[in-house]
Scaffold this motif. Structure first.
Motif, PDB file in Angstrom:
ATOM      1  N   GLN A  95       0.729  -1.709   0.359  1.00 61.60           N
ATOM      2  CA  GLN A  95       0.238  -0.194  -0.178  1.00 61.60           C
ATOM      3  C   GLN A  95       0.684   1.453   0.132  1.00 61.60           C
ATOM      4  OE1 GLN A  95      -2.397   0.099   3.591  1.00 61.60           O
ATOM      5  NE2 GLN A  95      -0.301  -0.481   5.133  1.00 61.60           N
ATOM      6  N   HIS A  96       1.718   1.424   0.502  1.00 61.89           N
ATOM      7  CA  HIS A  96       2.791   2.348   0.531  1.00 61.89           C
ATOM      8  C   HIS A  96       4.479   1.994  -0.309  1.00 61.89           C
ATOM      9  CE1 HIS A  96       1.573   3.337   4.673  1.00 61.89           C
ATOM     10  NE2 HIS A  96       1.873   2.210   4.977  1.00 61.89           N
ATOM     11  N   LEU A  97       3.985   1.409  -1.778  1.00 62.08           N
ATOM     12  CA  LEU A  97       4.518   1.516  -2.759  1.00 62.08           C
ATOM     13  C   LEU A  97       4.959   2.563  -3.434  1.00 62.08           C
ATOM     14  CD1 LEU A  97       7.042  -0.413  -4.315  1.00 62.08           C
ATOM     15  CD2 LEU A  97       4.689  -1.287  -6.001  1.00 62.08           C
ATOM     16  N   GLY A  98       3.574   2.562  -3.984  1.00 55.72           N
ATOM     17  CA  GLY A  98       3.285   4.490  -5.014  1.00 55.72           C
ATOM     18  C   GLY A  98       4.300   5.226  -4.080  1.00 55.72           C
ATOM     19  N   GLU A  99       4.087   5.021  -3.151  1.00 57.62           N
ATOM     20  CA  GLU A  99       4.784   7.577  -1.871  1.00 57.62           C
ATOM     21  C   GLU A  99       6.619   6.486  -2.076  1.00 57.62           C
ATOM     22  OE1 GLU A  99       3.499   7.074   1.388  1.00 57.62           O
ATOM     23  OE2 GLU A  99       1.145   7.127   0.874  1.00 57.62           O
ATOM     24  N   HIS A 100       6.637   5.312  -1.561  1.00 58.12           N
ATOM     25  CA  HIS A 100       8.248   5.053  -1.669  1.00 58.12           C
ATOM     26  C   HIS A 100       9.052   5.066  -2.959  1.00 58.12           C
ATOM     27  CE1 HIS A 100      12.687   3.131  -1.463  1.00 58.12           C
ATOM     28  NE2 HIS A 100      11.551   2.175  -2.366  1.00 58.12           N
ATOM     29  N   THR A 101       8.114   4.787  -4.309  1.00 63.21           N
ATOM     30  CA  THR A 101       8.851   5.007  -5.537  1.00 63.21           C
ATOM     31  C   THR A 101       9.209   6.072  -6.412  1.00 63.21           C
ATOM     32  OG1 THR A 101       7.953   2.704  -6.387  1.00 63.21           O
ATOM     33  CG2 THR A 101       8.870   4.514  -8.494  1.00 63.21           C
ATOM     34  N   GLU A 102       8.074   7.382  -5.866  1.00 66.32           N
ATOM     35  CA  GLU A 102       8.219   8.315  -6.215  1.00 66.32           C
ATOM     36  C   GLU A 102       9.631   9.153  -5.865  1.00 66.32           C
ATOM     37  OE1 GLU A 102       4.292  10.211  -4.678  1.00 66.32           O
ATOM     38  OE2 GLU A 102       3.735   9.853  -6.224  1.00 66.32           O
ATOM     39  N   THR A 103      10.214   8.224  -4.662  1.00 64.44           N
ATOM     40  CA  THR A 103      11.019   9.223  -3.874  1.00 64.44           C
ATOM     41  C   THR A 103      11.945   8.125  -3.996  1.00 64.44           C
ATOM     42  OG1 THR A 103       9.981   8.846  -2.043  1.00 64.44           O
ATOM     43  CG2 THR A 103       9.791  10.846  -2.713  1.00 64.44           C
ATOM     44  N   CYS A 104      12.120   7.413  -4.520  1.00 62.95           N
ATOM     45  CA  CYS A 104      13.563   6.614  -4.346  1.00 62.95           C
ATOM     46  C   CYS A 104      14.674   6.921  -5.521  1.00 62.95           C
ATOM     47  CB  CYS A 104      13.190   4.990  -5.245  1.00 62.95           C
ATOM     48  SG  CYS A 104      14.267   3.644  -5.442  1.00 62.95           S
ATOM     49  N   ASP A 105      15.812   7.108  -4.697  1.00 53.49           N
ATOM     50  CA  ASP A 105      17.034   7.192  -5.008  1.00 53.49           C
ATOM     51  C   ASP A 105      17.010   5.972  -6.796  1.00 53.49           C
ATOM     52  OD1 ASP A 105      17.144   9.209  -3.413  1.00 53.49           O
ATOM     53  OD2 ASP A 105      18.643   8.109  -2.276  1.00 53.49           O
ATOM     54  N   PHE A 106      16.978   5.604  -6.639  1.00 53.99           N
ATOM     55  CA  PHE A 106      17.087   4.485  -8.149  1.00 53.99           C
ATOM     56  C   PHE A 106      16.479   4.259  -8.749  1.00 53.99           C
ATOM     57  CE2 PHE A 106      19.347   2.592  -4.388  1.00 53.99           C
ATOM     58  CZ  PHE A 106      20.184   2.448  -4.193  1.00 53.99           C
ATOM     59  N   SER A 107      15.452   5.644  -8.746  1.00 53.47           N
ATOM     60  CA  SER A 107      14.175   5.801 -10.326  1.00 53.47           C
ATOM     61  C   SER A 107      15.155   5.906 -11.270  1.00 53.47           C
ATOM     62  CB  SER A 107      12.913   6.436  -9.895  1.00 53.47           C
ATOM     63  OG  SER A 107      13.114   6.388  -9.440  1.00 53.47           O
ATOM     64  N   PRO A 108      14.871   6.062 -12.592  1.00 53.78           N
ATOM     65  CA  PRO A 108      15.531   5.396 -13.669  1.00 53.78           C
ATOM     66  C   PRO A 108      15.646   7.340 -14.079  1.00 53.78           C
ATOM     67  CG  PRO A 108      13.607   4.722 -14.267  1.00 53.78           C
ATOM     68  CD  PRO A 108      13.729   4.849 -12.931  1.00 53.78           C
ATOM     69  N   ALA A 109      16.521   8.442 -14.674  1.00 56.60           N
ATOM     70  CA  ALA A 109      16.091   9.473 -15.371  1.00 56.60           C
ATOM     71  C   ALA A 109      17.244   9.464 -16.227  1.00 56.60           C
ATOM     72  CB  ALA A 109      16.540  10.396 -13.466  1.00 56.60           C
ATOM     73  N   LYS A 110      17.088  10.477 -16.693  1.00 57.30           N
ATOM     74  CA  LYS A 110      17.324  11.060 -18.349  1.00 57.30           C
ATOM     75  C   LYS A 110      18.740  11.910 -18.001  1.00 57.30           C
ATOM     76  CE  LYS A 110      14.237   9.576 -21.734  1.00 57.30           C
ATOM     77  NZ  LYS A 110      13.329   9.878 -22.868  1.00 57.30           N
ATOM     78  N   CYS A 111      19.824  12.602 -18.424  1.00 57.35           N
ATOM     79  CA  CYS A 111      21.003  13.298 -18.329  1.00 57.35           C
ATOM     80  C   CYS A 111      20.432  14.270 -18.836  1.00 57.35           C
ATOM     81  CB  CYS A 111      22.177  13.003 -18.668  1.00 57.35           C
ATOM     82  SG  CYS A 111      23.136  14.759 -18.962  1.00 57.35           S
ATOM     83  N   ARG A 112      20.285  15.575 -18.129  1.00 55.19           N
ATOM     84  CA  ARG A 112      19.931  16.827 -18.895  1.00 55.19           C
ATOM     85  C   ARG A 112      20.351  18.074 -20.156  1.00 55.19           C
ATOM     86  NH1 ARG A 112      18.696  16.856 -13.525  1.00 55.19           N
ATOM     87  NH2 ARG A 112      19.706  18.639 -13.270  1.00 55.19           N
ATOM     88  N   ASN A 113      21.902  17.605 -19.741  1.00 55.73           N
ATOM     89  CA  ASN A 113      22.463  17.885 -21.265  1.00 55.73           C
ATOM     90  C   ASN A 113      22.441  18.073 -22.244  1.00 55.73           C
ATOM     91  OD1 ASN A 113      24.108  18.774 -19.359  1.00 55.73           O
ATOM     92  ND2 ASN A 113      25.628  17.209 -18.929  1.00 55.73           N
ATOM     93  N   GLN A 118      21.784   9.647 -22.080  1.00 56.53           N
ATOM     94  CA  GLN A 118      22.070   8.248 -21.217  1.00 56.53           C
ATOM     95  C   GLN A 118      20.921   8.266 -19.653  1.00 56.53           C
ATOM     96  OE1 GLN A 118      25.996   7.452 -19.417  1.00 56.53           O
ATOM     97  NE2 GLN A 118      27.066   8.539 -20.924  1.00 56.53           N
ATOM     98  N   VAL A 119      20.485   7.344 -19.251  1.00 62.15           N
ATOM     99  CA  VAL A 119      19.256   6.850 -18.270  1.00 62.15           C
ATOM    100  C   VAL A 119      20.332   6.505 -16.913  1.00 62.15           C
ATOM    101  CG1 VAL A 119      17.173   5.837 -17.525  1.00 62.15           C
ATOM    102  CG2 VAL A 119      17.157   6.683 -19.994  1.00 62.15           C
ATOM    103  N   LEU A 120      20.185   6.870 -16.666  1.00 62.59           N
ATOM    104  CA  LEU A 120      20.824   7.043 -15.207  1.00 62.59           C
ATOM    105  C   LEU A 120      19.585   7.208 -13.773  1.00 62.59           C
ATOM    106  CD1 LEU A 120      22.408   9.691 -16.008  1.00 62.59           C
ATOM    107  CD2 LEU A 120      24.738   8.330 -15.300  1.00 62.59           C
ATOM    108  N   ASN A 121      20.822   6.182 -12.078  1.00 63.93           N
ATOM    109  CA  ASN A 121      19.276   6.667 -11.260  1.00 63.93           C
ATOM    110  C   ASN A 121      19.595   7.765 -10.602  1.00 63.93           C
ATOM    111  OD1 ASN A 121      19.495   3.201 -10.836  1.00 63.93           O
ATOM    112  ND2 ASN A 121      21.235   3.245  -9.441  1.00 63.93           N
ATOM    113  N   LEU A 122      17.980   8.014 -10.330  1.00 62.08           N
ATOM    114  CA  LEU A 122      17.743   9.724 -10.105  1.00 62.08           C
ATOM    115  C   LEU A 122      18.751   9.737  -9.463  1.00 62.08           C
ATOM    116  CD1 LEU A 122      16.146  11.871  -9.778  1.00 62.08           C
ATOM    117  CD2 LEU A 122      14.949  10.448  -7.953  1.00 62.08           C
ATOM    118  N   ARG A 123      19.523   9.440  -8.329  1.00 63.08           N
ATOM    119  CA  ARG A 123      20.778  10.280  -6.823  1.00 63.08           C
ATOM    120  C   ARG A 123      22.222  10.563  -7.945  1.00 63.08           C
ATOM    121  NH1 ARG A 123      22.930   4.815  -3.748  1.00 63.08           N
ATOM    122  NH2 ARG A 123      23.885   3.263  -5.265  1.00 63.08           N
TER     123      ARG A 123
END
Length: 356
Positions: A95-113, A118-123
Motif C-alpha cells: 500500500q506504500h509502494l507508490g509513495e516510495h517509488t516517487e522518491t526512490c533514489d534508484f528511479s530511472p532519470a535522463k541526463c539533462r545535457n 544516458q539513463v541513470l539512477n536519480l541519485r
C-alpha cells in the motif's frame, strides 16, 4: 496484470493469486460464480468473450464486483521496490509502494545535457552532469563560430564549425516552429475564450435591458397612481357638500373585471372629522372593463355589496365623476348622474346590459 511472485517476501497464499496471470492479484474482481481475477486481466476477457475465464459461464462486466477485504489483505504484504533491479534494496508494504517509488533514489532519470541520452539512477544524475557527461559544456569554440563546445568535442579536437552551425540553425528553426505552433494554439484558445465572454456579456446586457424595462413599467404604474391620488385630493368635496353615488355596470372580460381593491381603516386626522374607513379601488388594469372612459378611478370607495354574488356576476358600480355639474347626462341607454363627490362601487349579481 498482477505483481510478480518473486517480489514478495516469503510464500504468498494461493488465494491471493489471479486465475488468469497466476500473479498476485492487483485490484481483484470476482465473478458471479466466485472466481477472482485481476481487474486488468478479467475486464478485457469479459468484454471480448462475454464469459467467465474458468467455467465459461455467460457474464457481463456489470456483474463483476470488487473484493475489498481481499484487496486490503494483499495491500499489507511486503514487496520489493520497483527499482530492485537497479539496486534498490527497500522492502515496503504494497500500500506504500507508490509513495516510495516517487522518491526512490534508484528511479530511472535522463541526463539533462543536450545531446546526452544516458539513463541513470536519480541519485547519480547531478554528479554525472557535472563530472562525467561527454555532452557537458567545456567553453566556446575558438575557431570563429562562437558555439559552445562539449567535453567530447574538445577531446576530439573540435566539432567542425560548419556542421555545428547547420545543426544549431536547424535546432533554432525547430524551436521557432514549435513556438509558432504553440502561439497559434494559444490564439485559438484565446479566440474561443473571447467568444464565450462576448456571449456572456450579451446575455448580461439583455437581462439588464429586460430588468430596466420591468422597473420602468413599475415606475410608470406608481407615477400613474400618484397622479390619480393627486387628482383625487384636488377634486375632493369641500366641507358641507353633499356626497352621492353613481351606479355603473361592468361586464367580466376573460374572468376579470380589471381592478383590485384594498381595505381602509378609520383616519380621523381631517379637521372636518371625515374618515378613510372602507374598501377602496387600489389598481385599475389598463385594458380591463374598469378602465373604460367614465369608469372607475383609483381610490373610489365601495359602499354596497349585493347579497346575490356568484362566480358569474357582472358588476354594478356607484362612481363619482370628477366633473362639476349636477344634472344627469345621457350615457347609452342609462341615466348617469355626475356630481363633484367621492366615488363608490356597488356589486350586484344582476346580468345587466352593457353601458359601453
Amino acid at each position: 496484470m498482477g505483481f510478480e511472485l518473486d517480489r514478495f517476501s516469503g510464500e504468498v497464499d494461493p488465494d491471493f493469486k489471479c486465475n488468469l496471470c497466476n500473479k498476485v492479484l492487483e485490484d481483484p474482481l470476482t465473478t458471479p460464480c466466485g472466481h477472482v481475477f485481476c481487474a486488468g486481466c478479467v475486464l478485457p476477457w469479459v468484454v471480448q468473450q462475454g464469459s467467465c475465464p474458468v467455467n465459461c459461464q455467460r457474464i457481463s462486466t456489470k456483474e463483476l464486483n470488487h473484493v475489498l477485504p481481499l484487496k486490503s489483505l494483499i495491500l499489507k504484504l511486503d514487496i520489493k521496490c520497483d527499482n530492485h533491479a537497479r539496486g534498490c534494496e527497500a522492502v515496503v508494504p504494497l500500500q506504500h509502494l507508490g509513495e516510495h517509488t516517487e522518491t526512490c533514489d534508484f528511479s530511472p532519470a535522463k541526463c539533462r545535457n543536450r545531446g546526452c541520452r544516458q539513463v541513470l539512477n536519480l541519485r547519480d544524475v547531478e554528479s554525472h552532469m557535472r563530472e562525467r557527461c561527454e555532452a557537458r559544456p567545456a567553453g566556446l569554440c575558438e575557431q570563429g563560430c562562437g558555439l559552445m563546445l562539449t567535453h567530447g568535442e574538445r577531446r576530439a579536437g573540435g566539432h567542425g564549425c560548419l556542421r555545428a552551425l547547420r545543426a544549431h540553425g536547424a535546432a533554432l528553426q525547430a524551436r521557432a516552429a514549435a513556438l509558432e505552433k504553440a502561439l497559434k494554439k494559444e490564439a485559438l484558445r484565446a479566440g474561443k475564450r473571447e467568444q464565450s465572454l462576448l456571449s456572456r456579456l450579451a446575455a448580461a446586457q439583455l437581462e439588464l435591458q429586460v430588468t430596466a424595462l420591468r422597473y420602468q413599467k413599475r415606475f410608470t404604474q406608481y407615477s400613474a397612481r400618484l397622479d390619480a391620488l393627486a387628482r383625487a385630493r384636488a377634486a375632493s368635496p369641500g366641507k358641507g357638500e353633499e356626497t352621492k353615488a353613481l351606479t355603473l355596470v361592468l361586464h367580466r372580460d376573460s374572468g376579470s373585471l380589471g381592478f383590485n381593491i384594498i381595505g381602509g381603516r378609520p383616519c380621523m386626522d381631517n379637521q372636518d372629522g371625515s374618515s378613510s374607513e372602507g374598501i377602496f379601488v387600489s389598481k385599475i388594469v389598463d385594458t380591463g372593463p374598469a378602465a373604460k372612459e367614465g369608469g372607475l378611478q383609483i381610490h373610489d370607495r365601495i359602499i354596497e355589496v349585493s347579497a346575490w354574488i356568484s362566480a358569474q356576476v357582472d358588476l354594478v358600480l356607484a362612481h363619482e365623476a370628477c366633473l362639476l355639474g349636477s344634472d344627469a347626462e345621457e350615457f347609452g341607454s342609462q341615466k348617469l348622474a355626475f356630481f363633484p363627490i367621492n366615488c363608490f362601487i356597488v356589486i350586484s349579481s344582476m346580468n345587466l346590459p352593457k353601458i359601453w
